[in-house]
Design a protein around this motif. Structure first.
Motif, PDB file in Angstrom:
ATOM      1  N   LEU A 182      -5.961   3.288 -15.489  1.00 18.05           N
ATOM      2  CA  LEU A 182      -6.332   4.417 -14.622  1.00 18.05           C
ATOM      3  C   LEU A 182      -7.003   5.531 -15.420  1.00 18.05           C
ATOM      4  O   LEU A 182      -7.890   6.223 -14.899  1.00 18.05           O
ATOM      5  N   VAL A 216      -3.780   3.587  -2.087  1.00 16.91           N
ATOM      6  CA  VAL A 216      -3.562   2.859  -3.340  1.00 16.91           C
ATOM      7  C   VAL A 216      -2.916   1.529  -2.970  1.00 16.91           C
ATOM      8  O   VAL A 216      -1.913   1.499  -2.251  1.00 16.91           O
ATOM      9  N   LYS A 237     -10.908   4.862  -3.111  1.00 12.98           N
ATOM     10  CA  LYS A 237      -9.746   3.971  -3.080  1.00 12.98           C
ATOM     11  C   LYS A 237      -9.335   3.608  -4.499  1.00 12.98           C
ATOM     12  O   LYS A 237     -10.113   3.754  -5.451  1.00 12.98           O
ATOM     13  N   VAL A 238      -8.105   3.100  -4.620  1.00 10.31           N
ATOM     14  CA  VAL A 238      -7.598   2.568  -5.891  1.00 10.31           C
ATOM     15  C   VAL A 238      -6.965   1.211  -5.582  1.00 10.31           C
ATOM     16  O   VAL A 238      -5.944   1.143  -4.893  1.00 10.31           O
ATOM     17  N   ASP A 239      -7.579   0.135  -6.061  1.00  7.05           N
ATOM     18  CA  ASP A 239      -7.021  -1.207  -5.885  1.00  7.05           C
ATOM     19  C   ASP A 239      -6.624  -1.773  -7.240  1.00  7.05           C
ATOM     20  O   ASP A 239      -7.379  -1.669  -8.222  1.00  7.05           O
ATOM     21  N   ALA A 289       0.965   3.894 -10.061  1.00 11.73           N
ATOM     22  CA  ALA A 289      -0.470   4.143  -9.903  1.00 11.73           C
ATOM     23  C   ALA A 289      -0.726   5.386  -9.057  1.00 11.73           C
ATOM     24  O   ALA A 289      -1.570   6.225  -9.401  1.00 11.73           O
ATOM     25  N   ALA A 290      -0.009   5.522  -7.946  1.00  9.85           N
ATOM     26  CA  ALA A 290      -0.241   6.659  -7.053  1.00  9.85           C
ATOM     27  C   ALA A 290       0.028   7.984  -7.745  1.00  9.85           C
ATOM     28  O   ALA A 290      -0.766   8.935  -7.648  1.00  9.85           O
ATOM     29  N   VAL A 324      -2.600   8.694 -10.714  1.00  5.91           N
ATOM     30  CA  VAL A 324      -3.902   9.186 -10.243  1.00  5.91           C
ATOM     31  C   VAL A 324      -3.841  10.692 -10.007  1.00  5.91           C
ATOM     32  O   VAL A 324      -4.745  11.447 -10.415  1.00  5.91           O
ATOM     33  N   ASN A 363       0.040   5.894  -0.624  1.00  2.72           N
ATOM     34  CA  ASN A 363      -1.008   6.917  -0.705  1.00  2.72           C
ATOM     35  C   ASN A 363      -0.663   7.913  -1.795  1.00  2.72           C
ATOM     36  O   ASN A 363       0.508   8.099  -2.142  1.00  2.72           O
ATOM     37  N   THR A 364      -1.686   8.551  -2.317  1.00  2.00           N
ATOM     38  CA  THR A 364      -1.448   9.633  -3.277  1.00  2.00           C
ATOM     39  C   THR A 364      -0.799  10.810  -2.555  1.00  2.00           C
ATOM     40  O   THR A 364      -0.929  10.959  -1.330  1.00  2.00           O
ATOM     41  N   GLU A 366       0.826  -1.211   0.000  1.00  2.00           N
ATOM     42  CA  GLU A 366       0.000   0.000   0.000  1.00  2.00           C
ATOM     43  C   GLU A 366       0.857   1.257   0.000  1.00  2.00           C
ATOM     44  O   GLU A 366       1.963   1.284   0.542  1.00  2.00           O
TER      45      GLU A 366
END
Length: 872
Positions: A316, A228, A266-268, A247-248, A251, A216-217, A214
């Motif tokens: 995304l 994330v 959330k983003v999974d 990904a983070a 986004v 975070n943005t 995990e």
């Protein structure tokens, strides 16, 4: 039920909310039970409700009319298997205007192994034992395979969801978990927050023994950073770090350029062990093939790093473009896929400018789109779609790659900032709803002040693309546009389209006297006052068209190649090759042009050179072994100095593209018979596969060395690669082994590869990998076709449960032939088969083979003569 151009559900009932419960998962019989409560609006008086259902058993259904305090039980279930619709009949009329009605259905489903609906994926867990995970794949029309629903993109609704699973499992869905509580011995019931309004194909869930990592943005959303996560089966989560980091930041990047914050809490990202696509953009729970999301810095081939970055960015992008705003109907699928492809590359270029992302796009995506769209069997970007089988066949290079190429062309013309301003307006205006292509053009037109709809109409609604034929006179050039067909047999009635074509002439050739020549809007034009000593059309290869230059101009471009960008050098080679195939130029002219490129240093340009030489070898080998041998010698003439210069060793801090170039050159040299490269490859292969020295083979060279060893070796090398396939723990290892196995040359080994391909040791998602390699291998091509004929019933049974997989297999295994007798044999074989769902693929095969036949018949004598005179 059916409108003029599409088969849709009746309009009497519209869903507004689903509350779905999944329970009784039987992991031995592979079944489950479910109940769905659907809040519906009754828009017309009706005594029945029709909704989508496929391979589900509906046990009972009722509707509660809250406004009347009445519950009606269903009197009859009527299933139309072909249209995948079930009609529920009721004993009396359901009155229009009832906005507080709840339809309840109890059902049972199958946990299939066909990578569609709610399905199971097999994998070997970290203890070395066979295991299963469970996930969903609903796009385009397989939500109906998991639960009864109104399975159309413009019938959006909110979703509540709960699932009962073993207590050692983790459950995931689009939204965060809201509650988990004991539900009997060894079980728990997991409930999730209600989703925003969305299409059924974007809903998702999964369960299994998962780990996650995990972050975070950086940006805050509603006052806090977004979580994330990358989820995997246990033991693999660490390999998701590269995807997680990307990904983070992506986004945050999209939230900025779209001027709309990421819409969910959330983003999974979830790695799925069996997957028919590369990935799927389910809102908030994006699912991926393992090779598209996992990457190990120590053991993975670096080309997968590029792939992971791009696929993460692509999916995304859909969270806004496709999920927040969804196409109105599947005919406009390109709105989702074309845009996500373009903006995915835009994001990767933003974060990795040293990768020359747009050069990659030109070398790979653009040329692939051209190849398909130069066939009569292509289709327009916006294509009529009638039913579910039609939908599956347009998830192809036209929707993704031609769509993104046209977006790139338009964004270059308007300016990227202006283009994104229009996109942001489009997303804001249609958020949580559906939109059309014209809605996008309207927003872009308002942002730019241009008639975007008028400019783009033919690009979207007409099959094909133009070739600009350039004729030079002193101080001027004449340009004529016509449709390009690779078969070279364009008929007058097929050349009625006039495209808006941005000319993008290199600036250094423009003079004050030229005037406004930014675009071509007629069939032909003469441009006067141009400095013709050095000019090129389609600067940066940003336009979706080819250019046919004279041999003299090609020679001049070769002389000044150092002043051309990588994209332009790639484009000139690719266009010259395409002209040769179609008969608008010549193969000997292409070969003459390539002789001046032996000092090239760019990986991407070399990739195009080797791609075109490989096509020549593949096609002409069927007509003449002598031509094939001399083409191998010509390849050696070009690559030998380059492979000697780059060597085998990877240096500390070496850049990404240099590493890719080394692997490419070694592979090409070995394939062409370079004795020194072959000897070194065999030595390293032996050390690596025997376990004596696993460090003898750099991860980036595994594919090249495996291919060389398999092609030059025998039973021992074949068995070594099979053993590696069965034992490898690297994410990309199996894909690399399967691709290498397709290089075998001996008939008995070709047979072994074919048997292995159809065995249960190779997953359905991967069977096309060795098949494509065998199809590209002229020593194996006919044996592959014979095997397909002999085992068609088995192949059809393995693939037909997921028609996209079957279509991919057919068109990519049969399109390399250059023989009239084989073409006729293919047509005879499929004449009495059920071709539903892959008939477009068969048309692509037919067009491709016809083009190859014409090319060989037209140029083989001239090619043989040129090679004899120029290659010792």
């Amino acid at each position: 039920m059916a409108s003029a151009d599409r088969e849709v559900l009746p309009t009497a009932i519209k869903p507004s909310h689903y509350n779905l419960s999944i329970y009784n998962l039987d992991r031995e019989k592979f079944t489950y039970d479910g109940t769905v409560d659907i809040d519906v609006v009754i828009q017309e008086n009706t005594d029945s409700i029709s909704l989508n259902s496929k391979e589900l058993k509906l046990s009972n259904a009722s509707i509660k009319l809250n406004s009347r305090g009445l519950t009606l039980e269903t009197t009859d279930f009527s299933h139309d298997v072909k249209s995948q619709v079930v009609k529920l009949s009721f004993p009396e009329q359901l009155p229009a205007g009832s906005s507080k009605a709840v339809l309840t259905i109890n059902f049972s489903g199958l946990l299939n192994n066909e990578m569609a609906g709610f399905y199971r994926s097999a994998y070997r867990n970290r203890d070395g034992k066979d295991d299963l995970m469970y996930s969903t794949q609903f796009e385009s029309c397989d939500a109906r395979r998991a639960f009864p629903c109104f399975d159309e993109p413009n019938l959006k609704a909110t979703f509540g969801f709960n699932i009962t699973i073993p207590e050692n499992y983790t459950a995931l869905s689009n939204m965060p978990e809201s509650e988990s509580k004991t539900a009997g011995t060894g079980l728990k019931k997991v409930t999730f927050d209600t989703s925003p309004k969305m299409s059924t194909y974007l809903y998702a869930w999964a369960c299994g023994e998962f780990d996650y990592i995990e972050t975070n943005t950086q940006r805050k959303y509603n006052g806090k950073q977004l979580p994330v996560r990358v989820y995997t089966t246990k033991g693999l989560a660490g390999q998701g770090k590269f995807a997680l980091d990307n990904a983070a930041k992506i986004v945050d990047y999209y939230s900025e350029i779209f001027d709309i914050e990421y819409p969910l809490p959330k983003v999974d990202l979830l790695a799925v062990h069996e997957f028919s696509h590369g990935a799927m953009e389910n809102w908030g729970l994006i699912t991926y093939r393992t090779t598209a999301v996992l990457y190990n810095e120590a053991t993975s081939d670096s080309r997968y790093k590029n792939r992971v970055a791009y696929v993460v960015a692509h999916e995304l992008a859909h969270q806004w473009f496709g999920n927040l705003v969804t196409m109105d109907w599947w005919s406009e699928l390109w709105l989702n896929e074309g845009f996500a492809t373009w903006v995915g590359w835009l994001a990767v270029n933003h974060f990795y400018p040293e990768w020359d992302v747009w050069g990659q796009f030109v070398t790979e995506s653009l040329q692939t789109a051209f190849q398909l769209d130069s066939l009569r069997g292509s289709h327009s970007i916006e294509v009529p779609v009638k039913n579910a089988l039609d939908i599956d066949q347009i998830f192809d290079h036209i929707s993704y790659l031609k769509g993104s190429s046209c977006i790139r062309m338009l964004s270059t013309h308007l300016g990227v900032d202006t283009f994104l301003k229009g996109v942001a307006a489009y997303l804001k205006e249609h958020a949580f709803g559906n939109a059309t292509t014209e809605d996008l053009w309207h927003s872009l037109g308002q942002a730019s002040g241009e008639d975007v709809s008028g400019k783009m109409s033919n690009w979207i609604k007409v099959i094909g693309f133009p070739v600009l034929t350039v004729t030079e006179r002193p101080g001027e050039i004449h340009i004529r546009q016509s449709r390009f067909l690779s078969t070279g047999d364009l008929k007058p009635e097929e050349d009625q389209t006039t495209w808006w074509v941005p000319l993008m002439i290199t600036k250094q050739s423009l003079t004050a006297s030229v005037g406004d020549i930014s675009s071509l809007t007629t069939k032909e034009v003469t441009i006067r006052g141009l400095d013709t000593s050095h000019y090129k059309l389609n600067d940066g290869q940003n336009g979706f068209y080819r250019v046919n230059y004279s041999p003299e101009r090609l020679a001049k471009l070769a002389e000044v190649k150092k002043s051309l960008s990588v994209s332009d050098r790639v484009g000139v080679i690719a266009d010259a090759a395409a002209m040769a195939v179609a008969g608008l130029g010549s193969t000997t002219g292409l070969l003459s042009f390539l002789t001046g490129l032996e000092d090239e240093e760019s990986y991407l340009v070399w990739a195009e050179i080797i791609e075109q030489l490989g096509k020549c070898r593949s096609v002409f080998a069927e007509s003449s072994p002598e031509i094939e041998e001399r083409l191998k010698k010509f390849t050696l003439y070009l690559v030998t100095p380059a492979v000697k210069k780059i060597g085998w060793e990877f240096k500390p801090g070496e850049d990404f593209l240099t590493g890719r170039l080394r692997a490419l050159l070694i592979s090409a040299a070995g394939s062409a018979g370079h004795s020194g490269v072959i000897a070194e490859a065999k030595c390293r292969f032996k050390l690596y596969t025997s376990g004596e020295d696993r460090s003898a083979l750099h991860p980036n060279l595994r594919l090249a060395v495996f291919r060389i060893a398999v092609a030059e070796g025998g039973e021992e090398e074949f068995e070594a690669v099979v053993k590696e396939y069965l034992s490898t723990t690297t994410v990309d290892g199996r894909e690399i082994c399967l691709s290498a196995l397709g290089r075998v040359r001996k008939l008995e080994l070709i047979q072994k590869v074919l048997d292995f391909m159809l065995s249960d040791k190779v997953k359905a998602q991967d069977k096309h990998t060795p098949a494509i390699a065998l199809a590209s291998n002229h020593s194996a091509r006919r044996a592959l076709w014979g095997y397909i004929k002999a085992h068609w019933d088995t192949i059809y049974k393995q693939f037909s449960g997921n028609i996209i997989v079957l279509d991919r297999f057919v068109k990519n295994t049969l399109n390399k032939f250059a023989s009239q007798d084989v073409l006729e044999d293919i047509e005879r074989f499929f004449q009495d088969k059920d071709n539903s769902g892959y008939e477009r693929g068969l048309q692509i095969v037919s067009d491709s083979v016809k083009g190859n036949i014409s090319w060989v018949n037209r140029d083989k004598d001239a090619v043989a003569k040129w090679l004899k005179e120029n290659i010792a």
